[in-house]
Design a protein around this motif. Structure first.
Motif, PDB file in Angstrom:
ATOM      1  N   ASP A 530       0.847  -1.203   0.000  1.00 21.79           N
ATOM      2  CA  ASP A 530       0.000   0.000   0.000  1.00 21.79           C
ATOM      3  C   ASP A 530       0.873   1.239   0.000  1.00 21.79           C
ATOM      4  O   ASP A 530       0.617   2.202  -0.713  1.00 21.79           O
ATOM      5  N   GLU A 531       1.897   1.183   0.846  1.00 19.47           N
ATOM      6  CA  GLU A 531       2.712   2.367   1.021  1.00 19.47           C
ATOM      7  C   GLU A 531       3.729   2.559  -0.110  1.00 19.47           C
ATOM      8  O   GLU A 531       4.184   3.662  -0.363  1.00 19.47           O
ATOM      9  N   LEU A 532       4.079   1.481  -0.780  1.00 18.54           N
ATOM     10  CA  LEU A 532       5.066   1.589  -1.852  1.00 18.54           C
ATOM     11  C   LEU A 532       4.417   2.058  -3.151  1.00 18.54           C
ATOM     12  O   LEU A 532       4.996   2.822  -3.901  1.00 18.54           O
ATOM     13  N   LEU A 537      -2.673   4.884  -1.488  1.00 18.12           N
ATOM     14  CA  LEU A 537      -2.052   4.898  -0.171  1.00 18.12           C
ATOM     15  C   LEU A 537      -0.534   5.031  -0.245  1.00 18.12           C
ATOM     16  O   LEU A 537       0.146   5.049   0.778  1.00 18.12           O
ATOM     17  N   SER A 538      -0.023   5.107  -1.455  1.00 18.56           N
ATOM     18  CA  SER A 538       1.424   5.185  -1.638  1.00 18.56           C
ATOM     19  C   SER A 538       2.010   6.396  -0.905  1.00 18.56           C
ATOM     20  O   SER A 538       1.348   7.428  -0.769  1.00 18.56           O
ATOM     21  N   GLY A 686       7.367   8.521   2.687  1.00 21.15           N
ATOM     22  CA  GLY A 686       7.112   7.450   3.631  1.00 21.15           C
ATOM     23  C   GLY A 686       6.245   7.916   4.757  1.00 21.15           C
ATOM     24  O   GLY A 686       6.728   8.390   5.763  1.00 21.15           O
ATOM     25  N   ALA A 687       4.952   7.751   4.547  1.00 21.68           N
ATOM     26  CA  ALA A 687       4.017   8.160   5.586  1.00 21.68           C
ATOM     27  C   ALA A 687       4.179   7.292   6.818  1.00 21.68           C
ATOM     28  O   ALA A 687       3.749   7.627   7.896  1.00 21.68           O
ATOM     29  N   SER A 688       4.828   6.146   6.644  1.00 18.72           N
ATOM     30  CA  SER A 688       4.868   5.186   7.738  1.00 18.72           C
ATOM     31  C   SER A 688       5.867   5.545   8.814  1.00 18.72           C
ATOM     32  O   SER A 688       5.669   5.246   9.965  1.00 18.72           O
ATOM     33  N   ALA A 689       6.952   6.128   8.411  1.00 22.24           N
ATOM     34  CA  ALA A 689       8.059   6.258   9.340  1.00 22.24           C
ATOM     35  C   ALA A 689       7.872   7.406  10.311  1.00 22.24           C
ATOM     36  O   ALA A 689       8.752   8.194  10.555  1.00 22.24           O
ATOM     37  N   LYS A 690       6.687   7.492  10.827  1.00 24.78           N
ATOM     38  CA  LYS A 690       6.434   8.506  11.842  1.00 24.78           C
ATOM     39  C   LYS A 690       6.642   7.874  13.208  1.00 24.78           C
ATOM     40  O   LYS A 690       6.726   6.657  13.327  1.00 24.78           O
TER      41      LYS A 690
END
Lengths: 695, 176
Positions: A530-532, A537-538, A686-690
């Protein structure tokens, strides 16, 4: 023997090719109506429509009958009546053809052609269409029957076929009759009570009720309102009790409303009256259905939408969908975002007088709606009843839109300016790990200008993000904080990528690279694609412009990984504490409009799908996960590139330049000193690396 | 969905016997007939694409309805390939496992398990024919993989302090 085989082969080959000839899209049978200038002729619906080719890649099973028009025709309203006109002739007469078909995509996802005429397929187009038509999920796999995507907040509006079904269903829906919208309307918001505190809160309310009731009896008044008047010291308690009671009543109606609209996720149990995870997910789904930018609680915008009848919300959805179609057809961008307290900025027009920058998005949408008789809920419902689902396979409409401003041209002298607003380089916590607020009064903003007659005209201004302190995984496998700022100074956008793929750098925390997924009925851990991307959602959203410093003397461009891109993390853009990893985020639908506009008003070359064979493994637990990325996305190249200037903004706090090393996370034990920082050009997304636990 | 393996075909022997022309014609015939048979199902897809792109059906006819995904391991090992609950089969070393899927039918999230190696989660795509060559890692070498966490020293007080000391900021040099 040889000749027998050769004859067979030739015959077979002939048959093989021959059988495909019939699969060509039928030529348009629409006659040229010979339209007089300014007035398109209309014709009655043809008795026999042309043979129908298969619909868009994500077919709507409901659409099985034939549409009432031929390929070359567009719907037009003449003297208040619908008719069909030759689309090409209407175009020549000054009409704009707006695509109402279920296989519409924004310009960035349209199939483009190379210079030699070859079609340059876009991998994500099929998924985009499937998502818009509720036929595919984010991976491009079939959506279970009855499931809905609701992805407007992510830049994918529903197709008109989906909206039609929504209107017709909601009109027939009987469960809404049992819901009191008045009770919902009575409260502005419903205070969040954590599930584990619900009982305590109920007991507190009950105690308050007893206390006030006793006081009322003692005061010999008939109502709490009278009590509050008679004893002002109790006014605050009366108000609190009444608010809580009204919120409880409203909550019950909200639950009914969400259930009626099918917002509760199957298999997730909800306890009545409790704002549990099932409720939060249902509220989020409702917000996504109605494009409400708000945290997943019952706050004012959400409550407003819950207090509106379903068809009223459907009408707003329709107007948003119409807006994207009109914007796409007209190639405009100005959305009123430049207007301030003193109105819109002005420029000096041809006549030498000041001309305000118009809100073309709203103006043209409203014009189209009025011409088509779609400026009311009833008008849209009647339109959908008049036109069967099959009509929306390839439906186009002809409208006469207001003339565009004088600065419009195929090649516009556009430029982007990003103001970083107020910037903090200081650590947001002290040596004891206590967080410190870093307030900002001026937030980052994105500006698009056009140069016309020696004037710089501001066309749009949107909130965006700049970088800040983010979590990164170092080479020792541990997470540290790192300041990931946004570069300052002149840059250019040379490449715009639709459906961009983010190659997660090695510094991405692995916890964000794995997710659970239902694979053929079995839940298994998979790489979090999703994130890639490509996908809504990328980390790069659905479209990204790549900021580079142009290479000189034959050297390649310098790419420090900063992009201005769409983002699924839409709340971060409007949050007072929202930061990126250095990129400038925009809501996906704004990013789509922006880059579609730029590509249509600047010289550009379609490079098409940027295939690659990327693979990288990482360890999560005792399993190896392999990231496989077949493409970087669908690329367009601006020739010449688009100038960008990033302004430094106001540096707040003590530190005036950013910290470049890793900083240990408060409370985490590490095996040694922080390793050296790794850098890559993909490390700014990278929305994830929060930070862990951050929403 | 079906799986199949690579086999030598009799056409090679025919060619060795200098029946080149005959063999070529026969191959063309077989391919054409297969194409014709597949065309029945392929017609809709081709029409769909033709409609979508404005290209002629002939150009689209070249695209088959299915794709073949060739799955191998490095080093080659007899590995089980699972897709959700479905067992796609074992990789028949030294040959590869070939999986046939409808074109553009979404990705396959696979788990590949070989004795003596860590399980590998990977993905195969259905845009086009593709090869998935998966590197296998024995558990003894997992420290070589990215994401491996160094063990903490037995003494919890060893190493860097748990709470962050005030960082020694290394500041960004002026940009070029």
């Amino acid at each position: 023997m040889k000749s027998v085989f050769l004859v067979c082969a030739v015959t077979a080959l002939a048959g093989n090719f021959g059988c495909h000839v019939g699969t060509q899209a039928p030529p348009s049978t629409a006659p040229n109506q010979g339209l007089p200038p300014q007035t398109p002729a209309t014709v009655a619906k043809p008795a026999h429509a042309a043979p129908e080719p298969q619909p868009a890649p994500a077919p709507n099973p409901a659409a099985v009958s034939e549409p009432a028009y031929t390929d070359g025709q567009a719907l037009v309203i003449h003297d208040g009546k619908e008719g069909w006109t030759d689309a090409e002739a209407a175009l020549r007469s000054g009409y704009t053809i707006v695509d109402f078909s279920d296989d519409w995509t924004p310009f960035i996802f349209a199939e483009q052609h190379a210079a030699d005429g070859t079609v340059l397929h876009n991998r994500y187009r099929r998924v985009f269409l499937g998502l818009a038509n509720d036929t595919l999920d984010e991976d491009g796999e079939p959506l279970p029957a009855g499931e809905k995507n609701h992805l407007e907040l992510y830049g994918i509006p529903p197709s008109l076929g989906v909206l039609r079904a929504r209107f017709l269903t909601d009109e027939q829906q009987t469960c809404h009759a049992t819901i009191s919208l008045e009770k919902v309307d009575e409260v502005e918001s419903i205070a969040y009570v954590a599930p584990e505190k619900t009982k305590v809160e109920e007991q507190r309310t009950a105690r308050l009720r007893h206390e006030l009731e006793d006081a009322r009896v003692k005061a010999k008044v008939t109502s709490l309102a009278e009590l509050a008047q008679k004893d002002p010291t109790l006014a605050a308690k009366v108000k609190a009790y009444e608010r809580r009671t009204a919120e409880k009543s409203a909550m019950a109606e909200v639950e009914k409303r969400l259930a009626c609209e099918g917002m509760f996720k199957r298999g997730v149990r909800h306890a009545t009256g409790v704002y549990d995870e099932a409720m939060r997910l249902a509220v989020r789904r409702f917000q996504q259905k109605n494009m409400i930018y708000e945290a997943n609680y019952l706050r004012s915008k959400t409550m407003d939408a819950l207090a509106r009848p379903p068809l009223a919300n459907d009408y707003q959805s329709f107007m948003r969908v119409l807006r994207e179609r009109v914007v796409s057809a007209a190639g405009v961008l100005e959305d009123g975002s430049v207007e301030g307290k003193s109105g819109a900025p002005t420029y000096t027009g041809k006549a030498g007088k000041p001309v305000p920058v118009r809100n073309l998005v709203d103006e043209l949408t409203q014009s189209a709606a009025e011409q088509l008789g779609l400026a009311s809920e009833e008008g849209v419902l009647a339109f959908f009843k008049r036109h069967p689902a099959a009509d929306f396979r390839r439906l186009r409409v002809a409208v006469k839109l207001p003339a565009l401003p004088e600065y419009y041209a195929p090649d516009m002298d556009l430029a982007i300016v990003i103001d970083r607003g107020e910037v903090w380089y200081d650590l947001p916590w002290d040596a004891k790990g206590v967080r410190h607020a870093q307030p900002r009064k001026r937030y980052p903003s994105f500006h698009l200008y056009v140069k016309h007659n020696n004037q710089r005209i501001l066309l749009a201004r949107w909130r965006t993000t700049v970088g800040g302190w983010r979590a990164e995984q170092a080479s020792d496998g541990y997470e540290y904080f790192r300041y990931k700022g946004s570069d300052v100074g002149p840059r250019v956008i040379r490449n715009i990528v639709a459906g961009p793929v983010w190659i997660a750098p090695e510094s991405t925390p692995t916890r964000s690279l794995v997710k659970m997924k239902d694979v053929g009925g079995a839940w298994q851990r998979v790489v979090n694609y999703d994130e890639l991307g490509p996908g809504y959602l990328s980390a790069y959203g659905v479209v990204a412009g790549y900021f580079v410093q142009p290479g000189k003397n034959g050297r390649a461009d310098w790419d420090n990984g900063i992009r201005a891109h769409g983002s699924s993390d839409y709340l971060s853009i409007y949050s007072s504490e929202g930061y990126s990893h250095g990129c400038h985020r925009l809501p996906n639908h704004i990013a789509i409009r922006l880059y579609s506009f730029i590509l249509r008003h600047r010289p550009m070359r379609v490079l098409g799908d940027q295939g690659m064979g990327f693979a990288r493994q990482f360890l999560a637990g005792d399993d190896v996960f392999e990231i496989r990325l077949p493409s970087r996305g669908y690329s367009y190249q601006l020739e010449p590139p688009l100038p960008v200037d990033v302004l430094e903004g106001d540096i707040k706090g003590t530190l005036k330049t950013p910290v470049l090393t890793y900083v240990p996370k408060p409370g985490t034990k590490y095996p040694g000193p922080p390793p050296a920082v790794r850098s890559s050009d993909e490390g700014r997304a990278g929305a994830s690396a929060k930070p862990e636990g951050e929403e | 969905m079906r799986t199949q393996m690579h086999w030598a075909t009799p056409w090679h022997r025919l060619a060795r016997k200098h029946w080149v022309a005959v063999a070529t014609a026969a191959v063309v015939f077989v391919i054409s007939m297969a194409g014709w048979a597949a065309g029945k199902n392929g017609r809709d897809a081709a029409a769909k694409l033709a409609d979508e792109t404005g290209k002629t059906a002939e150009a689209q006819a070249a695209k088959a309805d299915t794709v073949h995904i060739t799955i191998q391991t490095v080093p080659p090992r007899k590995a089980q390939v699972k897709w959700g609950r479905k067992n796609l089969g074992a990789i028949p070393v030294p040959r590869a496992l070939v999986v046939e899927r409808p074109r553009d039918s979404g990705p396959l999230d696979l788990i590949i398990r070989a004795s003596g190696f860590l399980p590998v989660h990977t993905r195969a795509y259905t845009f086009t024919d593709s090869r998935v060559a998966v590197k296998l890692t024995p558990p003894t070498e997992k420290s070589k993989l990215f994401g491996y966490r160094e063990e903490l020293a037995p003494n919890p007080d060893a190493g860097a302090p748990a709470a962050p000391a005030a960082p020694v900021p290394v500041l960004e040099p002026p940009k070029p």
